[in-house]
Design an enzyme around this catalytic site. Structure first.
Site, PDB file in Angstrom:
ATOM      1  N   LYS A 188      69.024  22.537 -23.702  1.00 15.89           N
ATOM      2  CA  LYS A 188      68.253  21.755 -24.675  1.00 15.89           C
ATOM      3  C   LYS A 188      66.790  21.878 -24.277  1.00 15.89           C
ATOM      4  CE  LYS A 188      67.275  16.988 -26.138  1.00 15.89           C
ATOM      5  NZ  LYS A 188      67.704  15.577 -26.070  1.00 15.89           N
TER       6      LYS A 188
ATOM      7  N   ASP B  19      70.630  15.777 -19.610  1.00 22.14           N
ATOM      8  CA  ASP B  19      69.318  15.728 -20.268  1.00 22.14           C
ATOM      9  C   ASP B  19      68.204  15.650 -19.217  1.00 22.14           C
ATOM     10  OD1 ASP B  19      67.159  14.595 -22.270  1.00 22.14           O
ATOM     11  OD2 ASP B  19      68.853  15.165 -23.539  1.00 22.14           O
ATOM     12  N   ASP B  20      67.136  14.948 -19.517  1.00 23.50           N
ATOM     13  CA  ASP B  20      65.926  14.907 -18.675  1.00 23.50           C
ATOM     14  C   ASP B  20      66.208  14.248 -17.305  1.00 23.50           C
ATOM     15  OD1 ASP B  20      63.247  15.157 -18.020  1.00 23.50           O
ATOM     16  OD2 ASP B  20      62.516  14.128 -19.799  1.00 23.50           O
TER      17      ASP B  20
ATOM     18  N   ARG C 146      66.522  20.815 -33.754  1.00 24.77           N
ATOM     19  CA  ARG C 146      66.438  19.427 -34.215  1.00 24.77           C
ATOM     20  C   ARG C 146      65.538  19.368 -35.449  1.00 24.77           C
ATOM     21  NH1 ARG C 146      66.530  15.467 -30.257  1.00 24.77           N
ATOM     22  NH2 ARG C 146      65.201  14.285 -31.658  1.00 24.77           N
TER      23      ARG C 146
ATOM     24  N   ASP D 176      63.044  20.772 -25.075  1.00 26.55           N
ATOM     25  CA  ASP D 176      62.298  19.693 -25.737  1.00 26.55           C
ATOM     26  C   ASP D 176      60.843  20.091 -26.010  1.00 26.55           C
ATOM     27  OD1 ASP D 176      62.013  17.148 -26.805  1.00 26.55           O
ATOM     28  OD2 ASP D 176      62.992  16.154 -25.109  1.00 26.55           O
TER      29      ASP D 176
ATOM     30  N   ASP E 286      63.770  11.396 -32.445  1.00 25.10           N
ATOM     31  CA  ASP E 286      65.018  10.930 -31.826  1.00 25.10           C
ATOM     32  C   ASP E 286      65.732   9.876 -32.661  1.00 25.10           C
ATOM     33  OD1 ASP E 286      64.387  12.592 -29.762  1.00 25.10           O
ATOM     34  OD2 ASP E 286      64.377  11.036 -28.211  1.00 25.10           O
TER      35      ASP E 286
END
Ligand code: NAG
Ligand code: NAG
Length: 498
Positions: A147, A72-73, A205, A149, A209
């Site tokens: 992914k 992820d990030d 999504r 965002d 979150d």
């Protein structure tokens, strides 16, 4: 009546076959894997990813289908003079291609993260207006999944067309690299993504979150107080409970299809904030709704109980069912005892599976144990209301999908002793655990493998109902199988026979 229904089933099958979603040939069933964010946030490194990859193998998770290892990030370190994104060499000393190659060596796939903004959510380099260069870097790292965002969008949000444009630019840039990359769009359900995500992404999504709570409402996951399901709701935020996410998706739960899935966010199973029963409910519903299933727990500290939830092949077979139709909510009852937050409700979710089977889930999110009833009339409402569906007019056999969950002792042995795929094979074969690498779910189901079908527990007669006790904050998860009727025939989606 019957004729009309048959025709609509055929038309539907036709639509699924011919309309291809993002058209990159990927994610024909929901992606299965792992993502570091829920348990580790920015605490990422090459060592973490490689250790996790080898645990996906040695815990037998790869061999039940978990393939994507997603970073992820927090991996970038600015841009170089040519505008190319730089990898943080403190966290990834040998660079990203080396991590990627070593993950691929295990037979696993590698995923990364960026944002359709000038910064990522943790304020790293974002890809907005750098899509072509960044897609090129991702392809050079040999990634298999991105992914993407939504932080720091520079105001280029607030309408479906603006947001679509931001995400489409990356979709095209990825496509131009020529490398097949699963595109996991993450704009938190804003700007009606449920109506356009499928055109450009393999998943999108639908909420802010998730957090590690079954049902606790939280102001930061807005849109929960007045109308949790409103697509007009902006600023979806974070701290969304399992129940909030389910209520959010319920009105448009049916939008997923092979190649394009609605993402309910990574799993919280094993993080410690929910009970075992709550995690079972969370995992089962995510599987039945055909969300990607990305393990969110730190595999270095996973509990045997959590492992025995994540590796349940009978539930993974629901997720990976080739028909690819998400379950929908067929009943919701809010007239049940509430907790101190004012939360309490029950749901019945159901959806078709290949071969004419049906998944049926009773969710008790009330503040007490309850007797729940599901009527075939409601279960098959999608195939025709008022029991007009042929499925409503036949007998069913009920199989419990949690009836043969892995024994904690076996899970413990895996966690403590297994260091390799060979160790895993020895322990798992002794336990007769399902291996999806040697027998893919589709074939296992065609062979009626009992480990996928679950444990027979009951029957429902035509036009009848199933009544069952469901503990507070838990789910009962069943596969319904058509019982051969007097005619010796049974309804089958593929053969359209009755
Ligand atoms: C790019 O898009 C075209 C047209 O939709 C598709 O046929 C092709 O498979 C895509 N390629 C990749 C690598 O995603
Ligand atoms: C699963 O099957 C594959 C292919 O036959 C085999 O290589 C692997 O060791 C098996 N894994 C487990 C955990 O049994």
């Amino acid at each position: 009546m019957r004729k009309t229904i048959r025709r609509s089933v055929l038309l539907f099958a036709f639509a699924v076959d011919t309309v291809r979603a993002v058209n990159n040939g990927l994610a024909r069933t929901p992606p299965l894997g792992w993502n570091n964010w829920n348990s580790l946030g920015c605490d990422v490194s090459a060592e973490l990813l490689l250790d996790t990859a080898s645990r996906l193998v040695s815990l037998g998770l790869m061999d039940v289908g978990y393939k994507y290892t997603v970073l992820d990030d927090c991996w970038s370190d600015g841009r170089d003079d040519n505008g190319r994104i730089k990898v943080d060499l403190k966290r990834f000393p040998d660079g990203m291609s080396s991590v990627s190659a070593r993950i691929h060596d295990h037979g696993l796939l590698f995923g990364m993260y960026s944002s359709a903004g000038h910064m990522t959510c943790a304020r790293g380099e974002g890809s907005l207006d750098h899509e072509v260069a960044d897609a090129q870097s991702f392809a050079e790292f040999s990634i298999d999944y991105l992914k993407y965002d939504n932080c720091y969008s520079k105001g280029r949000a607030g309408s479906a067309s603006e947001t679509f444009a931001r995400y489409e630019t990356m979709a095209e840039a990825l496509n131009k690299t020529g490398r097949p990359i699963v595109y996991s769009l993450c704009n938190w359900g804003e700007d009606f993504v449920m109506s356009w995500g499928v055109s450009i992404a393999n998943s999108w999504r639908i909420s802010g979150d998730i957090y590690d709570s079954f049902s606790r409402p939280d102001d930061r996951c807005s849109c929960t107080e007045n109308d949790p399901s409103s697509p007009w709701c902006v600023s979806p935020g974070a701290h969304c409970s399992v129940l909030t996410i389910l209520n959010k998706i319920a009105p448009y739960a049916d939008r997923g299809q092979p190649g394009g899935w609605q993402d309910l966010d990574a799993l919280e199973v094993g993080l410690g904030g929910m009970t075992d029963d709550e995690y079972i409910a969370h995992f089962s519903l995510w599987a039945a709704l055909k969300s990607p299933l990305l393990i969110g727990a730190d595999l270095r500290t996973l509990s045997p109980e959590a492992l025995a939830i994540l590796n349940n092949p009978a539930v993974l077979a629901i997720s990976q069912d080739v028909l690819g139709v998400p379950a929908t909510r067929v009943e919701r009852n809010t007239d049940v005892p509430k907790d101190r937050y004012g939360v309490g409700e029950t749901h019945i979710w159901s959806g078709p599976l290949s071969g004419g089977d049906q998944v049926l889930i009773f969710l008790n999110a009330a503040n007490t144990d309850l007797e729940m009833v599901a009527y075939l009339e409601d279960v098959f409402v999608g195939q025709g209301p008022s029991c007009s569906a042929p499925q409503c007019n036949q007998d069913w056999v009920v199989h419990d999908l949690w009836g043969s969950r892995m024994d904690d002792k076996v899970a413990k042995e895996l966690l403590e002793k297994s260091k390799s795929r060979e160790d895993a094979a020895r322990i798992l074969q002794a336990a007769n655990h399902y291996n999806a690498s040697s027998l893919p779910y589709k074939e296992g189901l065609e062979k009626l493998d009992i480990r996928l079908l679950g444990t027979k527990v009951d029957e429902i007669s035509a036009r009848g109902s199933l009544s069952i006790k469901v503990k507070r904050h838990s789910a009962k998860v069943f596969r319904l199988r058509p019982k051969l009727g007097i005619t010796g025939k049974r309804y089958n989606h593929f053969k359209d026979e009755l």
